[in-house]
Design an enzyme around this catalytic site. Structure first.
Site, short mmCIF file in Angstrom:
data_model
loop_
_atom_site.label_atom_id
_atom_site.label_comp_id
_atom_site.label_asym_id
_atom_site.label_seq_id
_atom_site.Cartn_x
_atom_site.Cartn_y
_atom_site.Cartn_z
N LYS A 81 48.39 31.55 28.93
CA LYS A 81 47.23 30.64 28.95
C LYS A 81 46.55 30.60 27.59
O LYS A 81 46.16 29.53 27.11
CB LYS A 81 46.24 31.10 30.04
CG LYS A 81 46.73 30.80 31.45
CD LYS A 81 45.90 31.51 32.53
CE LYS A 81 46.51 31.23 33.92
NZ LYS A 81 45.88 32.05 34.99
N GLN A 85 41.26 36.31 35.77
CA GLN A 85 42.63 36.40 36.26
C GLN A 85 42.66 37.22 37.55
O GLN A 85 42.17 38.34 37.59
CB GLN A 85 43.53 37.04 35.19
CG GLN A 85 44.98 37.13 35.57
CD GLN A 85 45.65 35.75 35.67
OE1 GLN A 85 45.42 34.87 34.85
NE2 GLN A 85 46.46 35.56 36.71
N ASP A 102 38.50 27.18 36.95
CA ASP A 102 39.48 27.40 38.02
C ASP A 102 39.08 26.67 39.31
O ASP A 102 39.89 26.52 40.22
CB ASP A 102 39.63 28.90 38.32
CG ASP A 102 40.92 29.48 37.75
OD1 ASP A 102 41.84 28.69 37.44
OD2 ASP A 102 41.00 30.72 37.63
#
Lengths: 304, 304
Positions: free
Chosen positions: B63, B107, B130
């Site tokens: 990422k 994460q 997200d």
């Protein structure tokens, strides 16, 4: 009694929402008295009414009367139809900070100059007893149990669980896709592990979807929409519609389901009136008591 | 080339997520350069990694590399596996207040002593690239367009709209009911006016549901789950699964769809790898750029 071939005898068992709601309200009154006795705290519901829509005024009066009948405190705030968004937000802000107010309800619709979403999102989510705040919508959408659930879908769910027990694995079809009923109903039934189909105006064949359902919840606002051939024999039918129609005998309240013909094929069915309507207001009281209970839980131990 | 009766020739058109994602990232890079030139603002993504799970470390590195390749700023925050909830919340709080950070990604999974919901809900919703914050879940659940949308469902939707145009009225079946993929996918497709069925482990006959679908989205984490007879001829199949399996030729990445047989009946299908995977990360970059754009929109006019 004369039976003819022309009149199919109803087979569906009636789901008596009125009686269920009365029992719920009686339990709530006991809880309220216990909270007053144990904590000196009386659950309080504030109702905000903007403008002078006659139907809204009737709903608000009815909610206040039932709140007080359950031993709870009520606070009515009326603003003129010319009120600004700032006026309404100022009232909400004061109610958010008022420790005697555990639940806040803004009667919809609001006048056109006031955006309902902005107003609803200004309510403290822990006081959002209508369950319309975006935080409560999100919690329910993610299957969480720590948010406020909108009153009408909650009332439907209570009746369904009382009638059917576990709903896991049942196929549920919801007709009507509003943020107030259809969508939260879908989230609730998904949380109960139903397979859920939420139909709407773009759905190609709503009747075909409904025919596959073990549970049909109708909240479309269209009198007589659901016919006999939409329903699988033995299915449970929940009619959320409340429509005023004119008949030869004068005005009448009917649901979204063609009751006479559907009750000949369904296994269980809610009548209109006397089905979901009384459950909605009972769930409003319940949510307010739950909000007060949460409030007590957050108090310093010496005070609680 | 030898054709035999035994090998059905694939009829499905491949949906090339890898190429689509590359085009999207190229557009994002242009947008980033324009924002730097016009406003002196470089979109920035902060990634929080707790513990030393090797797979998570690989994802985070990937990422960060792609963020920087698009001309964006990246900020990596690594905490030990022994970190407390307070440690993580302190990092989130600092990132929420840092004006150079437009997007925050935690994460998952987190170590067992840290509740993921508490951490995700601590992220400023406007930086929640997200799309997992309860406020963003609620906005999407109510059909609003002003929230952040989770990256994987957003990637699926972009491919579906690019392939099919309007999705209104199409029957969509989603297999797998997680808060990260299945549920937000259902909300997105409902917002596009699909008739949506979200299936899960209690659904009585998932294959029968799938056979009725114009669009099937599979996110079940079970290699080869979806077989040829689950799919209506001509349907569009989106495979979100990423499963590592052992074969005679060594380890291999496969989806949740039995690709060879399903591609003989589906109209369009995403491959694994090269389908949804690259779209997820492209959408993460897109969400970060959108967050930066919102941030610029909120700046005082003289500064913007």
């Amino acid at each position: 009694m004369l039976l003819t071939n022309h009149a199919p005898s109803p087979t569906a068992q009636l789901i008596d929402g009125k009686a269920f709601a009365a029992g719920l309200v009686a339990e709530i009154a006991v809880d309220v008295a216990a909270m007053v006795a144990a904590h000196g705290i009386r659950p309080g519901l504030a109702v905000v009414l903007v403008g002078d829509d006659p139907a809204s005024a009737i709903y608000v009066r009815s909610k206040i009367r039932k709140t007080e009948a359950a031993g709870m405190a009520s606070f009515a705030h009326r603003l003129p139809a010319s009120a600004s968004r700032q006026d309404v937000l100022a009232v909400i802000d004061a109610l958010n900070r008022d420790p005697a107010v555990h639940g806040i309800l803004v009667q919809l619709p609001l006048p056109p100059q006031i955006d309902a979403t902005t107003v609803l999102d200004a309510i403290d989510p822990s006081k959002d007893v209508d369950g319309f705040h975006i935080v409560n919508a999100g919690k329910l959408a993610n299957g969480r149990t720590d948010g406020m659930v909108p009153c009408t879908p909650l009332g439907c769910l209570m009746l369904l669980k009382a009638e059917l027990g576990s709903l896991a694995g049942l196929h549920a079809v919801i007709i009507g896709c509003s943020n107030i009923v259809g969508k939260p109903m879908a989230r609730l039934l998904l949380r109960e592990k139903c397979t859920v189909v939420l139909t709407h105006q773009k759905t190609q064949d709503v009747a075909a979807e409904a025919r596959r359902a073990d549970i049909v919840v109708v909240a479309a606002g269209r009198p007589g929409l659901v016919r006999r051939d939409w329903i699988k024999p033995g299915a449970t039918v929940i009619d959320v519609g409340i429509n005023r129609i004119q008949t030869a005998d004068g005005p009448k309240i009917v649901g979204d389901v063609a009751f006479d013909e559907v009750s000949a094929v369904a296994g269980r069915i809610t009548p209109v009136p006397g089905g979901i309507g009384p459950m909605t207001i009972a769930c409003l009281l319940r949510n307010t008591v739950e909000a007060a209970r949460e409030h007590i839980g957050r108090m310093p131990r010496s005070a609680a």
